[in-house]
Every structure is written in structure tokens, then in C-alpha cells.
Scaffold this active site. Structure first.
Site, short mmCIF file in Angstrom:
data_model
loop_
_atom_site.label_atom_id
_atom_site.label_comp_id
_atom_site.label_asym_id
_atom_site.label_seq_id
_atom_site.Cartn_x
_atom_site.Cartn_y
_atom_site.Cartn_z
N MET A 7 -46.48 -78.77 -73.67
CA MET A 7 -45.96 -79.86 -72.85
C MET A 7 -44.44 -79.73 -72.73
SD MET A 7 -48.39 -82.95 -74.29
CE MET A 7 -48.04 -84.05 -72.91
N SER A 8 -44.00 -79.32 -71.54
CA SER A 8 -42.57 -79.08 -71.32
C SER A 8 -41.78 -80.37 -71.10
CB SER A 8 -42.39 -78.18 -70.10
OG SER A 8 -42.81 -78.85 -68.93
N GLY A 10 -42.52 -82.00 -68.16
CA GLY A 10 -42.67 -82.14 -66.72
C GLY A 10 -44.03 -82.67 -66.33
N SER A 13 -47.37 -80.00 -66.83
CA SER A 13 -47.95 -79.84 -68.17
C SER A 13 -48.55 -81.15 -68.67
CB SER A 13 -46.89 -79.33 -69.15
OG SER A 13 -45.79 -80.22 -69.25
N LEU A 32 -42.08 -77.05 -76.98
CA LEU A 32 -41.36 -75.92 -77.54
C LEU A 32 -39.86 -76.14 -77.42
CD1 LEU A 32 -43.46 -72.91 -76.19
CD2 LEU A 32 -43.83 -74.34 -78.22
N CYS A 101 -40.93 -65.01 -70.68
CA CYS A 101 -41.19 -66.19 -71.51
C CYS A 101 -42.69 -66.44 -71.63
CB CYS A 101 -40.49 -67.40 -70.92
SG CYS A 101 -40.73 -68.92 -71.87
N GLY A 125 -49.42 -75.93 -67.76
CA GLY A 125 -49.40 -76.48 -66.41
C GLY A 125 -49.17 -75.46 -65.33
N CYS A 197 -33.98 -71.55 -67.00
CA CYS A 197 -33.86 -72.75 -67.84
C CYS A 197 -32.69 -72.66 -68.81
CB CYS A 197 -35.16 -72.99 -68.59
SG CYS A 197 -35.55 -71.77 -69.87
#
EC number: 2.8.1.13
Length: 361
Positions: A7-8, A10, A13, A32, A101, A125, A197
Site C-alpha cells: 500500500m503506497s 495512493g 493500491s 514500504l 523497483c 495496484g 519518486c
């Protein structure tokens, strides 16, 4: 199944985790922490590694009623993604950090830890689809062509895909936002993150110069060999670049000049006309294949995350993926990835292979 939902912070996700819960899986959310010094707030729609993002992820997990943790992957991310990004630019290549990544962090480091802890799969996501044929998991384009992310997932192995879940693959972005609002997720209208990012201000040139310092060189006309200008490092340029070259005089024919090639050892940046950017042959290293290439295979090649597609013939020769484009593509640079697909209008185009471009012609 026991599912670990990445779950970022956003909307994508969050909805992916929600769908995993709705499907009856035992879901745990994890955010993360990829930055050693995360910013307090996002800069517009850039980045996805801030304290604010971690809080948004936690709030979404609370709404879904699932356990939530933050895992510190900052050191691994720096080594595997950021440092490699810098090294690739220093070598005159153009890397894709999102692809790296996914490969090294989300589906190597994260997946390895998830399996060690007894999880069956990692859900993200990403907009991509999975299908199983004769017990083998295949990767396909998503239903939303505009959001498709199969290109940045194409380097994943069969084993990694066997433990992956992409719950958004059959949906459009608009549908995901509506669903998020209906589920009471506060991130329903949150802007998408974009660009790189770990460079939240978007100044890639400045970021690389701070890391690599100044390494002066010259810009050379590819036709005449004339020196047209000077620069502080080849890392400031990418193949296909037109703006920001620092060349005062126009070309004799008045047409714009583009970066054609980078030579880091000599510090030479060669520039020339747009037609010289056209590529019809690609050589790529370290291929990850999903079929057995017994010979040339008709396919569609893709060289950028969005766009850069052409019909092609691909084959694996001496451990390299050779792609012969039936229509030329421009701005194809060493360091980029090439993914090749088999067209399938009904089930979604199938990823056949992916590799890192080492040379073009």
C-alpha cells in the site's frame, strides 16, 4: 490465501487491497519506507514515499479493517534502484527506475520476505492482468490501455508472477476512483504520483549533477564533427533530447538538433537531425522470456512505459534478445527496456519477453 497488500498511500493500491479483502483473502497491508529521509508532504503529484503517503496508507487499512505495518526498505532501495540509476546515467545509458523497483524491491525483496513469513501472494495496484495456461502464469496488458503497466512488470519471472496479484487489471482508472469513494477511502481523489519518486522536485539533471559532480565535455555535430557547445556531464542528456542542449547557433538547414548518442569516456554528446534517431534493430541483454524462442517470432515491441510501440520480429540469439522493427522507432536508448508482446484482442496482449537494451541500429 494469505495476501500481503503493498500500500503506497495512493488510490490504486488501496482499492487493490480492498478487492483482495472482498475476495475473501486474509489480507495484511504494508507500506514500504523507501526513503531514509522522507519528506513531510508530497510536492504536488510527485513522489510516493512521504510521511503523508504512509499515513494515507494506514488510514486506508483502518477503513478496510486489516492489519498494517511499515517496512523499512530504504537501504535496499538506495542500493538497488537509486545507486543503479545514477551509475547507468554516468555510463551514458537511460534506465527505468520504476521497472527496477518492481523487479528488485516489490517482487524480490518484498516478495521474498512475504513468502518467508507465510504469505501466499503480494497484491499491488498495478494495471496488468494475469492468466494461467497449463499451470504457467502469464502476464498480459490491462483493460485500460492508457494505464497499462505490463511494460514495467515484464522483467518479472514466472516464479514471481505465480505469487503476484493485480486486482485492478480488468478496470479503468475512472472505475477505481469511483469504487474508492464508494468504499469511503479518503484517497479517492488523491493525485497520481508520477515521474521519479526519489526526485520529488522533478529536477533529474540537478539530482545527477549533485551525485556525479561536473564532468565537462563537448557537444559535437554528428555530420561535420564541429564542436557546437560544452556541457558539465553526459548525465545531463538522454538520447532523443531536443530542449536544453545549450547550443546557441541553429543548424545550417534551420531544423532542430537532437541528442543522437552519448560517449561518457570522452564526454562527447553527438547531436544531429531527427531522422538519425530512427532505429530498426535492437539488441538487448539479460532477457526474461515467457516462451521458448525456437526461431524468429512475430510480435509487437514496446520501448517506453507509455508509447513507443512497433510491429517487430524477435528472437533470442547467444543469450541476447534481438528485435527487428518493421517500423522505425525514435529515441531508443541503451539502458531502456524493450518488451515484446503477442497481440490478443480478446484476452489482452501477452508479454513474451523483456530485456535491457544494449545497442541499436
Amino acid at each position: 490465501m494469505r495476501v500481503l497488500a503493498a500500500m503506497s498511500g495512493g488510490v490504486d493500491s488501496a482499492v487493490a487491497a480492498a478487492r483482495a479483502v472482498a475476495a475473501g483473502h486474509e489480507v495484511t497491508g504494508v507500506h514500504l519506507a523507501l526513503s531514509a529521509k522522507p519528506g513531510t508532504l508530497r510536492t504536488g503529484a510527485r513522489g510516493c514515499c512521504t510521511i503523508e503517503d504512509a499515513r494515507d496508507a494506514r488510514r486506508a487499512a483502518d477503513v478496510l479493517g486489516i492489519p498494517f505495518y511499515v517496512w523499512d526498505f530504504a537501504e535496499r532501495f538506495t542500493e538497488e534502484v537509486v545507486d543503479e540509476f545514477v551509475a547507468e546515467y554516468a555510463a551514458g545509458r537511460t534506465p527505468n527506475p520504476c521497472l527496477r523497483c518492481n523487479e528488485k524491491i516489490k517482487f524480490e525483496a518484498l516478495l521474498d520476505k512475504a513468502i518467508a513469513l507465510g504469505f501466499d501472494a503480494v497484491a499491488t495496484g498495478h494495471y496488468a492482468r494475469l492468466s494461467t495456461v497449463d499451470g504457467v502464469v502469464e502476464l498480459r496488458r490491462s483493460a485500460d490501455d492508457g494505464k497499462d503497466q505490463s511494460y514495467v512488470l515484464a522483467s518479472l519471472t514466472h516464479e514471481q508472477l505465480a505469487h503476484a496479484m493485480f486486482p485492478l487489471g480488468d478496470s479503468t482508472k475512472a472505475e477505481v476512483r469511483v469504487e474508492a469513494a464508494e468504499r469511503g477511502l479518503q484517497v479517492a481523489d488523491k493525485p497520481d504520483s508520477h515521474d521519479i519518486c526519489f526526485i520529488p522536485d522533478g529536477d533529474t539533471r540537478g539530482f545527477l549533477t549533485r551525485r556525479l559532480g561536473e564532468q565537462p565535455g563537448v557537444l559535437v555535430d554528428d555530420e561535420t564533427g564541429a564542436v557546437l557547445g560544452r556541457h558539465v556531464g553526459v548525465h545531463e542528456f538522454t538520447v532523443g533530447q531536443r530542449k536544453g542542449l545549450g547550443i546557441d547557433a541553429p543548424a545550417p538547414d534551420g531544423r532542430p538538433r537532437y541528442v543522437l548518442s552519448l560517449e561518457p569516456v570522452s564526454g562527447t554528446v553527438r547531436v544531429g537531425a531527427a531522422e538519425k534517431l530512427q532505429v530498426t534493430e535492437i539488441v538487448a541483454q539479460r532477457p526474461v522470456t515467457r516462451i521458448t524462442f525456437d526461431g524468429p517470432v512475430e510480435c509487437v515491441a514496446q520501448v517506453r512505459a507509455h508509447g513507443g510501440l512497433a510491429p517487430a520480429v524477435a528472437e533470442v540469439v547467444d543469450g541476447e534478445l534481438l528485435v527487428h522493427l518493421r517500423e522505425p522507432l525514435s529515441g531508443v536508448a541503451p539502458g531502456q527496456a524493450v518488451a515484446v508482446y503477442r497481440e490478443d484482442a480478446e484476452a489482452g496482449d501477452l508479454v513474451l519477453a523483456s530485456a535491457t537494451i544494449s545497442a541499436t541500429q
